[in-house]
Every structure is written in C-alpha cells, then in structure tokens.
Write a protein that holds these residues in place. Structure first.
Motif, PDB file in Angstrom:
ATOM      1  N   GLY A   1     -24.243  60.086 -39.851  1.00 54.97           N
ATOM      2  CA  GLY A   1     -24.184  59.130 -41.065  1.00 54.97           C
ATOM      3  C   GLY A   1     -25.695  58.754 -41.569  1.00 54.97           C
ATOM      4  N   SER A   2     -25.952  58.641 -42.816  1.00 61.04           N
ATOM      5  CA  SER A   2     -27.202  58.181 -43.423  1.00 61.04           C
ATOM      6  C   SER A   2     -27.365  56.748 -43.477  1.00 61.04           C
ATOM      7  CB  SER A   2     -27.097  58.646 -45.059  1.00 61.04           C
ATOM      8  OG  SER A   2     -26.493  58.389 -45.704  1.00 61.04           O
ATOM      9  N   THR A   3     -26.480  56.069 -43.199  1.00 58.32           N
ATOM     10  CA  THR A   3     -26.610  54.376 -43.061  1.00 58.32           C
ATOM     11  C   THR A   3     -26.165  53.877 -41.846  1.00 58.32           C
ATOM     12  OG1 THR A   3     -24.344  54.046 -43.897  1.00 58.32           O
ATOM     13  CG2 THR A   3     -26.441  54.239 -45.616  1.00 58.32           C
TER      14      THR A   3
ATOM     15  N   VAL B   1     -31.962  55.380 -39.757  1.00 55.45           N
ATOM     16  CA  VAL B   1     -31.164  55.151 -38.387  1.00 55.45           C
ATOM     17  C   VAL B   1     -31.265  56.580 -37.386  1.00 55.45           C
ATOM     18  CG1 VAL B   1     -28.955  54.648 -39.869  1.00 55.45           C
ATOM     19  CG2 VAL B   1     -29.575  57.045 -39.691  1.00 55.45           C
ATOM     20  N   HIS B   2     -32.688  56.771 -37.831  1.00 49.30           N
ATOM     21  CA  HIS B   2     -33.249  57.976 -36.664  1.00 49.30           C
ATOM     22  C   HIS B   2     -34.239  57.597 -35.904  1.00 49.30           C
ATOM     23  CE1 HIS B   2     -30.595  60.691 -38.904  1.00 49.30           C
ATOM     24  NE2 HIS B   2     -31.275  60.477 -40.047  1.00 49.30           N
ATOM     25  N   VAL B   3     -34.243  56.139 -35.814  1.00 49.35           N
ATOM     26  CA  VAL B   3     -35.314  55.479 -34.890  1.00 49.35           C
ATOM     27  C   VAL B   3     -35.744  56.371 -33.770  1.00 49.35           C
ATOM     28  CG1 VAL B   3     -33.931  53.760 -33.899  1.00 49.35           C
ATOM     29  CG2 VAL B   3     -36.309  53.149 -34.138  1.00 49.35           C
ATOM     30  N   ARG B   4     -35.092  56.736 -33.089  1.00 51.44           N
ATOM     31  CA  ARG B   4     -35.143  57.465 -31.769  1.00 51.44           C
ATOM     32  C   ARG B   4     -35.486  58.875 -31.908  1.00 51.44           C
ATOM     33  NH1 ARG B   4     -35.169  55.959 -26.216  1.00 51.44           N
ATOM     34  NH2 ARG B   4     -34.382  53.760 -26.671  1.00 51.44           N
TER      35      ARG B   4
ATOM     36  N   ARG C   1     -36.685  65.695 -31.874  1.00 51.84           N
ATOM     37  CA  ARG C   1     -36.833  65.488 -30.504  1.00 51.84           C
ATOM     38  C   ARG C   1     -36.404  63.869 -30.279  1.00 51.84           C
ATOM     39  NH1 ARG C   1     -40.973  63.780 -28.288  1.00 51.84           N
ATOM     40  NH2 ARG C   1     -40.375  64.446 -26.203  1.00 51.84           N
ATOM     41  N   ARG C   2     -35.383  63.661 -29.376  1.00 57.64           N
ATOM     42  CA  ARG C   2     -34.973  62.338 -28.955  1.00 57.64           C
ATOM     43  C   ARG C   2     -35.980  61.760 -27.973  1.00 57.64           C
ATOM     44  NH1 ARG C   2     -30.780  59.074 -29.078  1.00 57.64           N
ATOM     45  NH2 ARG C   2     -30.406  57.526 -27.353  1.00 57.64           N
ATOM     46  N   LEU C   3     -36.585  60.635 -28.366  1.00 57.58           N
ATOM     47  CA  LEU C   3     -37.919  60.005 -27.635  1.00 57.58           C
ATOM     48  C   LEU C   3     -37.243  59.304 -26.530  1.00 57.58           C
ATOM     49  CD1 LEU C   3     -40.061  58.783 -30.579  1.00 57.58           C
ATOM     50  CD2 LEU C   3     -40.128  61.126 -29.495  1.00 57.58           C
TER      51      LEU C   3
END
Length: 213
Positions: free
Chosen positions: A44-46, A86-89, A94-96
């Motif tokens: 999702g975008s939200t 929503v992509h904070v990590r 890459r997944r931080l």
C-alpha cells in the motif's frame, strides 16, 4: 475476549498490551500462534492500506478477531520524493537493520541542521468477524511531532531503532530516556477510544440479531 495483534514485534505487542490493559481482552501476538508461515503483502501507499492488507491476511488464516497497525514516517523539510512514508525501513531497495536505520535517519537530521521536526502517522484496521470491520487513521493515534536529531543515544529496545534519535519537543528528553511518555499518553487515549467504540458497535450488532455472513 481473545484478540490477535497481527505483529511479530515483541516490543510493539508489549506496548499495545499496556495501552489496552484496562479493556477485557486477552491480547495475543503472532509468535504465540501456529499457522503463520508467510508474511502478508504490504504494497500500500498509505499506513491504512497496509494495515488493512495485514488484518485481512491474518483474519483469513485464523477466522478470529484480529487487528493490524501500520505507520508512516514523515520528516519536515525533507523533499516529498525523499519522504520515507510507509517505507521507513526500506531504503534503496534494501531492508535496513535497526543500526542501519539509526545511521540513515541521523544522517538526514544532520543534513537538516542537526535536528528537524518529524512525526508518525499511524493507522489501524480491526476485523471482528465477517461483517464487523473498523478502521482509523486519526492524528490522536500518531503521538504528535518530535525532534529527529543527529546525535544518538544508546539504543535500549529492539524494534524501536529511531527512539535513540527522537527527542520530545517540550522536555528535551530522548525517547529512550522516557521522553516519549507524552506521545504514548496521546496514543493510548486514541487507541482506547477506537477499541471501545468498535467493541460497543460489535456488541450492539450481535444483540440486534444480525447474523454474520
């Protein structure tokens, strides 16, 4: 009442148990359940779209009351195309890790003068049964604005990597030093209000004799 919280994050589970302690619910996390072999889609975008996807996924598996939450992270002064949302990590494909998140976002704060205003925008989706679904994304479950800074304190709890670079605006205390208590109080009241209203509406629906689909 048994209620499943669709998260494998132990820290978030314990925080939610504290928030909902005064309600008559037995809160269960995914680590206490069998049958979760895959992760739900979070495209999702939200925050609300992602919370809905996760709640629907877990309800299909367990067929029991379940809720999921999702957050978006927004930094004042950062260009729109760089907002984590929503992509904070997830950065650059890459997944931080927790440590990488701390380094990345403290670097952003440094670019913006050493500190900047930031906020979480949270959403929740609760599915009680096949008929009763409740969603919310109000500001009162977000916790309000705080400072994101470039000087990190020691991280204390896994799963909350930005608490060591988040500072309460009023007290000047880092979240890892208890500075998030005011934010937590706001979130707690908002979430309690949401769950009380949802449970009351569900009870009224059951008492009215409307059958589930």
């Amino acid at each position: 009442m048994e209620l499943i919280f669709g998260t494998g994050n132990h820290g978030k589970l314990m925080m939610m148990k504290d928030f909902l302690e005064e309600l008559n619910v037995d809160l269960i996390g995914l680590d206490d359940l069998a049958g979760v072999e895959e992760s739900p889609e979070e495209s999702g975008s939200t925050p609300l779209e992602n919370a809905r996807m996760k709640a629907e996924y877990y309800y299909r598996i367990f067929q029991k009351p379940v809720f999921s939450c999702d957050s978006g992270f927004y930094i004042h002064g950062l260009p729109e195309e760089e907002q984590p949302g929503v992509h904070v990590r997830n950065v650059g494909g890459r997944r931080l890790s927790d440590e990488e998140m701390t380094a990345y976002y403290s670097g952003i704060a440094h670019r913006l003068g050493g500190k900047c205003l930031a906020e979480y925008r949270n959403a929740i989706c609760l599915i009680m049964n096949s008929r009763e679904r409740y969603e919310y994304e109000g500001a009162d479950i977000g916790g309000g604005s705080f400072y994101l800074v470039d000087r990190a304190k020691e991280q204390k709890e896994e799963g909350f990597p930005l608490d060591c670079i988040s500072v309460d605006i009023v007290t000047g205390n880092y979240f890892v030093e208890g500075g998030q208590l005011q934010c937590f109080d706001s979130q707690k009241e908002g979430l309690l209000r949401f769950f009380r209203e949802a449970m009351q509406k569900t009870e009224e629906s059951l008492q009215s004799g409307r059958p589930e689909k």
